[in-house]
Design a protein around this motif. Sequence first.
Motif, PDB file in Angstrom:
ATOM      1  N   GLN A 283       0.855  -1.190   0.000  1.00 47.75           N
ATOM      2  CA  GLN A 283       0.000   0.000   0.000  1.00 47.75           C
ATOM      3  C   GLN A 283       0.884   1.231   0.000  1.00 47.75           C
ATOM      4  OE1 GLN A 283      -2.658  -0.260   3.343  1.00 47.75           O
ATOM      5  NE2 GLN A 283      -4.091  -1.573   2.231  1.00 47.75           N
ATOM      6  N   ARG A 284       0.592   2.114  -0.937  1.00 47.64           N
ATOM      7  CA  ARG A 284       1.391   3.331  -1.071  1.00 47.64           C
ATOM      8  C   ARG A 284       1.239   4.199   0.167  1.00 47.64           C
ATOM      9  NH1 ARG A 284       3.182   7.119  -5.184  1.00 47.64           N
ATOM     10  NH2 ARG A 284       2.947   9.234  -4.405  1.00 47.64           N
ATOM     11  N   GLN A 285       2.322   4.649   0.714  1.00 43.12           N
ATOM     12  CA  GLN A 285       2.315   5.576   1.838  1.00 43.12           C
ATOM     13  C   GLN A 285       2.681   6.965   1.347  1.00 43.12           C
ATOM     14  OE1 GLN A 285       4.729   4.490   5.167  1.00 43.12           O
ATOM     15  NE2 GLN A 285       4.480   6.442   6.212  1.00 43.12           N
ATOM     16  N   GLU A 286       1.754   7.898   1.473  1.00 48.26           N
ATOM     17  CA  GLU A 286       2.000   9.259   1.012  1.00 48.26           C
ATOM     18  C   GLU A 286       2.811  10.034   2.036  1.00 48.26           C
ATOM     19  OE1 GLU A 286       1.427  10.248  -1.821  1.00 48.26           O
ATOM     20  OE2 GLU A 286      -0.200   9.078  -2.668  1.00 48.26           O
ATOM     21  N   LEU A 287       3.423  11.074   1.590  1.00 48.86           N
ATOM     22  CA  LEU A 287       4.140  11.982   2.484  1.00 48.86           C
ATOM     23  C   LEU A 287       3.141  12.645   3.422  1.00 48.86           C
ATOM     24  CD1 LEU A 287       6.978  13.266   2.977  1.00 48.86           C
ATOM     25  CD2 LEU A 287       6.212  15.157   1.561  1.00 48.86           C
ATOM     26  N   ALA A 288       3.418  12.611   4.697  1.00 48.52           N
ATOM     27  CA  ALA A 288       2.512  13.229   5.663  1.00 48.52           C
ATOM     28  C   ALA A 288       2.356  14.712   5.377  1.00 48.52           C
ATOM     29  CB  ALA A 288       3.060  13.025   7.082  1.00 48.52           C
ATOM     30  N   GLU A 289       1.184  15.243   5.709  1.00 46.47           N
ATOM     31  CA  GLU A 289       0.929  16.653   5.406  1.00 46.47           C
ATOM     32  C   GLU A 289       1.913  17.568   6.124  1.00 46.47           C
ATOM     33  OE1 GLU A 289      -3.028  17.852   6.022  1.00 46.47           O
ATOM     34  OE2 GLU A 289      -3.870  16.623   4.419  1.00 46.47           O
ATOM     35  N   ALA A 290       2.140  17.279   7.409  1.00 44.94           N
ATOM     36  CA  ALA A 290       3.060  18.129   8.157  1.00 44.94           C
ATOM     37  C   ALA A 290       4.493  17.799   7.770  1.00 44.94           C
ATOM     38  CB  ALA A 290       2.856  17.928   9.658  1.00 44.94           C
ATOM     39  N   ALA A 330       6.733  29.550  -3.234  1.00 48.98           N
ATOM     40  CA  ALA A 330       7.173  29.899  -1.882  1.00 48.98           C
ATOM     41  C   ALA A 330       6.861  31.348  -1.555  1.00 48.98           C
ATOM     42  CB  ALA A 330       8.657  29.619  -1.725  1.00 48.98           C
ATOM     43  N   VAL A 331       6.948  32.219  -2.559  1.00 43.90           N
ATOM     44  CA  VAL A 331       6.648  33.638  -2.346  1.00 43.90           C
ATOM     45  C   VAL A 331       5.156  33.844  -2.110  1.00 43.90           C
ATOM     46  CG1 VAL A 331       6.632  35.901  -3.470  1.00 43.90           C
ATOM     47  CG2 VAL A 331       8.659  34.456  -3.627  1.00 43.90           C
ATOM     48  N   ARG A 332       4.331  33.132  -2.852  1.00 47.99           N
ATOM     49  CA  ARG A 332       2.870  33.264  -2.718  1.00 47.99           C
ATOM     50  C   ARG A 332       2.301  31.995  -2.101  1.00 47.99           C
ATOM     51  NH1 ARG A 332       0.673  37.297  -6.140  1.00 47.99           N
ATOM     52  NH2 ARG A 332       2.099  39.078  -5.970  1.00 47.99           N
ATOM     53  N   ARG A 333       2.430  31.866  -0.776  1.00 49.02           N
ATOM     54  CA  ARG A 333       2.014  30.659  -0.091  1.00 49.02           C
ATOM     55  C   ARG A 333       0.504  30.415  -0.167  1.00 49.02           C
ATOM     56  NH1 ARG A 333       4.664  27.947   3.564  1.00 49.02           N
ATOM     57  NH2 ARG A 333       3.022  26.475   3.005  1.00 49.02           N
ATOM     58  N   VAL A 369       3.810  17.030  -2.126  1.00 52.53           N
ATOM     59  CA  VAL A 369       4.372  18.263  -1.572  1.00 52.53           C
ATOM     60  C   VAL A 369       3.689  19.485  -2.176  1.00 52.53           C
ATOM     61  CG1 VAL A 369       6.465  19.666  -1.402  1.00 52.53           C
ATOM     62  CG2 VAL A 369       6.584  17.204  -1.061  1.00 52.53           C
ATOM     63  N   VAL A 370       3.309  19.389  -3.453  1.00 51.61           N
ATOM     64  CA  VAL A 370       2.682  20.497  -4.168  1.00 51.61           C
ATOM     65  C   VAL A 370       1.240  20.130  -4.500  1.00 51.61           C
ATOM     66  CG1 VAL A 370       2.750  21.926  -6.238  1.00 51.61           C
ATOM     67  CG2 VAL A 370       4.876  21.260  -5.117  1.00 51.61           C
ATOM     68  N   ASP A 371       0.300  21.013  -4.155  1.00 56.15           N
ATOM     69  CA  ASP A 371      -1.129  20.824  -4.442  1.00 56.15           C
ATOM     70  C   ASP A 371      -1.542  21.684  -5.634  1.00 56.15           C
ATOM     71  OD1 ASP A 371      -1.685  18.956  -2.545  1.00 56.15           O
ATOM     72  OD2 ASP A 371      -2.384  20.374  -1.032  1.00 56.15           O
ATOM     73  N   ALA A 378       1.630  22.114  -0.074  1.00 55.94           N
ATOM     74  CA  ALA A 378       0.575  21.438   0.685  1.00 55.94           C
ATOM     75  C   ALA A 378       0.356  22.105   2.031  1.00 55.94           C
ATOM     76  CB  ALA A 378       0.935  19.966   0.876  1.00 55.94           C
ATOM     77  N   ASP A 379      -0.885  22.085   2.476  1.00 52.41           N
ATOM     78  CA  ASP A 379      -1.226  22.653   3.773  1.00 52.41           C
ATOM     79  C   ASP A 379      -0.411  21.969   4.871  1.00 52.41           C
ATOM     80  OD1 ASP A 379      -3.059  24.233   2.491  1.00 52.41           O
ATOM     81  OD2 ASP A 379      -4.758  22.895   2.906  1.00 52.41           O
ATOM     82  N   GLY A 380       0.076  22.748   5.803  1.00 50.53           N
ATOM     83  CA  GLY A 380       0.860  22.211   6.905  1.00 50.53           C
ATOM     84  C   GLY A 380       2.355  22.153   6.636  1.00 50.53           C
ATOM     85  N   MET A 381       2.744  22.390   5.393  1.00 51.11           N
ATOM     86  CA  MET A 381       4.169  22.372   5.059  1.00 51.11           C
ATOM     87  C   MET A 381       4.838  23.671   5.512  1.00 51.11           C
ATOM     88  SD  MET A 381       5.799  19.905   3.513  1.00 51.11           S
ATOM     89  CE  MET A 381       5.371  18.273   2.890  1.00 51.11           C
ATOM     90  N   GLU A 382       5.915  23.538   6.249  1.00 55.85           N
ATOM     91  CA  GLU A 382       6.757  24.691   6.595  1.00 55.85           C
ATOM     92  C   GLU A 382       7.754  24.885   5.464  1.00 55.85           C
ATOM     93  OE1 GLU A 382      10.270  25.884   9.780  1.00 55.85           O
ATOM     94  OE2 GLU A 382       8.990  24.130  10.156  1.00 55.85           O
ATOM     95  N   VAL A 383       7.806  26.085   4.923  1.00 57.77           N
ATOM     96  CA  VAL A 383       8.666  26.352   3.757  1.00 57.77           C
ATOM     97  C   VAL A 383       9.702  27.418   4.123  1.00 57.77           C
ATOM     98  CG1 VAL A 383       8.756  27.092   1.349  1.00 57.77           C
ATOM     99  CG2 VAL A 383       6.785  25.776   2.178  1.00 57.77           C
ATOM    100  N   GLU A 384      10.968  27.096   3.867  1.00 57.12           N
ATOM    101  CA  GLU A 384      12.064  28.050   4.092  1.00 57.12           C
ATOM    102  C   GLU A 384      12.814  28.241   2.781  1.00 57.12           C
ATOM    103  OE1 GLU A 384      16.090  28.693   6.833  1.00 57.12           O
ATOM    104  OE2 GLU A 384      14.984  26.795   6.913  1.00 57.12           O
ATOM    105  N   VAL A 385      13.094  29.495   2.444  1.00 62.06           N
ATOM    106  CA  VAL A 385      13.851  29.820   1.235  1.00 62.06           C
ATOM    107  C   VAL A 385      15.188  30.417   1.655  1.00 62.06           C
ATOM    108  CG1 VAL A 385      13.897  31.108  -0.928  1.00 62.06           C
ATOM    109  CG2 VAL A 385      11.718  30.241  -0.047  1.00 62.06           C
ATOM    110  N   LEU A 386      16.284  29.801   1.201  1.00 67.29           N
ATOM    111  CA  LEU A 386      17.625  30.308   1.480  1.00 67.29           C
ATOM    112  C   LEU A 386      18.100  31.094   0.264  1.00 67.29           C
ATOM    113  CD1 LEU A 386      19.184  27.099   3.104  1.00 67.29           C
ATOM    114  CD2 LEU A 386      18.033  29.018   4.224  1.00 67.29           C
TER     115      LEU A 386
END
Length: 418
Positions: A283-290, A330-333, A369-371, A378-386
């Motif tokens: 069974q495919r396990q998706e990446l958790a939302e958080a 990332a700029v327009r969350r 990761v991308v909706d 995706a909702d709940g994803m913390e995004v950091e741009v370096l």
Amino acid sequence: MAAVHEASLGAGPGGGRAGARRLIRESWYRARARGVDPECARPAPGPPADVELRRDASGLREALPVLRETLLGAYDPLEHIMLVCDADGVVLWREGCHRVLRQADTAGLAEGMRWSEQQVGTNGMGLGLVARRPVLVHHAEHFARSLHWWTCAAAPVHDPRTGRLLGAVDVSGPHHRMGPAALALVSAAAKVAEGELRLRHWASVDRLRTIAAPLLAGMSAESGLRALAVDPEGWTAAALGMTPPERVTLPARMAPGTAWLPALGLCALEPLPGGWLIRLTPQRQELAEAGRVVLDLRRAGAPAVTVQSAAGGWSRELSPRHAELLYVLAVRRSGLSAAQVAAALFDDATRTVTVRAELSRLRRTFGTVVDSRPYRFADGMEVEVLLPEVLGELLPHSTAPAVLAARHPEAEAHSPGW
């Protein structure tokens, strides 16, 4: 051109409009921001033993024969030289006219010298690596005044397996001997080199297939088993129990055991001679939302992304287009429509078909990761741009309005309506 160069040294990114091309103008701006001195800019030498190590690591050695044949055979070898550098701008090979080679020695155009834009300012190899496209730097378009007698035509060479920047090939000579045909020739040579690397890649995939196909056939008795054999870059050689994807995105560091792969979910990895065997879980396990996404844009030639969550982690270098797309998201969350993404990338909101195709490829690579509707992380994803230390070096290959606006916030507006 020399007068334009002189007038532009104290100007911002919009200075020197009367004569300098935007490509050259922005390169001068980055060099000034880095503190490069046009009076004394020189390439930096590396340890002599470092050259051979870089040659082996570059991936360009196999393409050297076709580059010699294309450039030294077709172009007048009595007036020009060929140079090949790696992705850091370090010259790995140079060949051609002995007289011109002696002239090049005076400028430091020698094996082992680093000709990156950050080190020397605007030059053919350095700018080709930054812009990710063929460039001609003629006479006083060079940032360093000591190079104004010289003209360079350079084109980047990419790994056809991954799209990774391998380095650049360059034809150079005294400016009065170089014509615009040099740019077309060096562009063709880079494509021929990439074609040679592509042929060698598919030959290696075929070798892996001869090993993997009997192995998978022997496993076919296992009920419901789905498995793939892929090369070290994720290209599929054989498959069992499923329609095989052309390529699977693999972790940056492969190791036997269990790993989460964006396109397949949780998988078991086993080494094969020349590749990997991937067994899919029932069974495919998706990446958790958080989770957490780190978009690293600090290195102009190697943008990268890292994804971490409870289901697993993954990192990889990004293509120029995927780097632009992830930066815009990332700029327009809050999310963007296809028309808004088109305006951000192309300054043309009607190019929605192109955008949807690009984002479809992005989502196949990144999984959940991308909706979509709207396009966003995706909702709940913390995004950091370096970001790079010098904002002018943010994705310097890009002409997207969203990137231009961030790269030069003090300059004129670049289609702010996106």
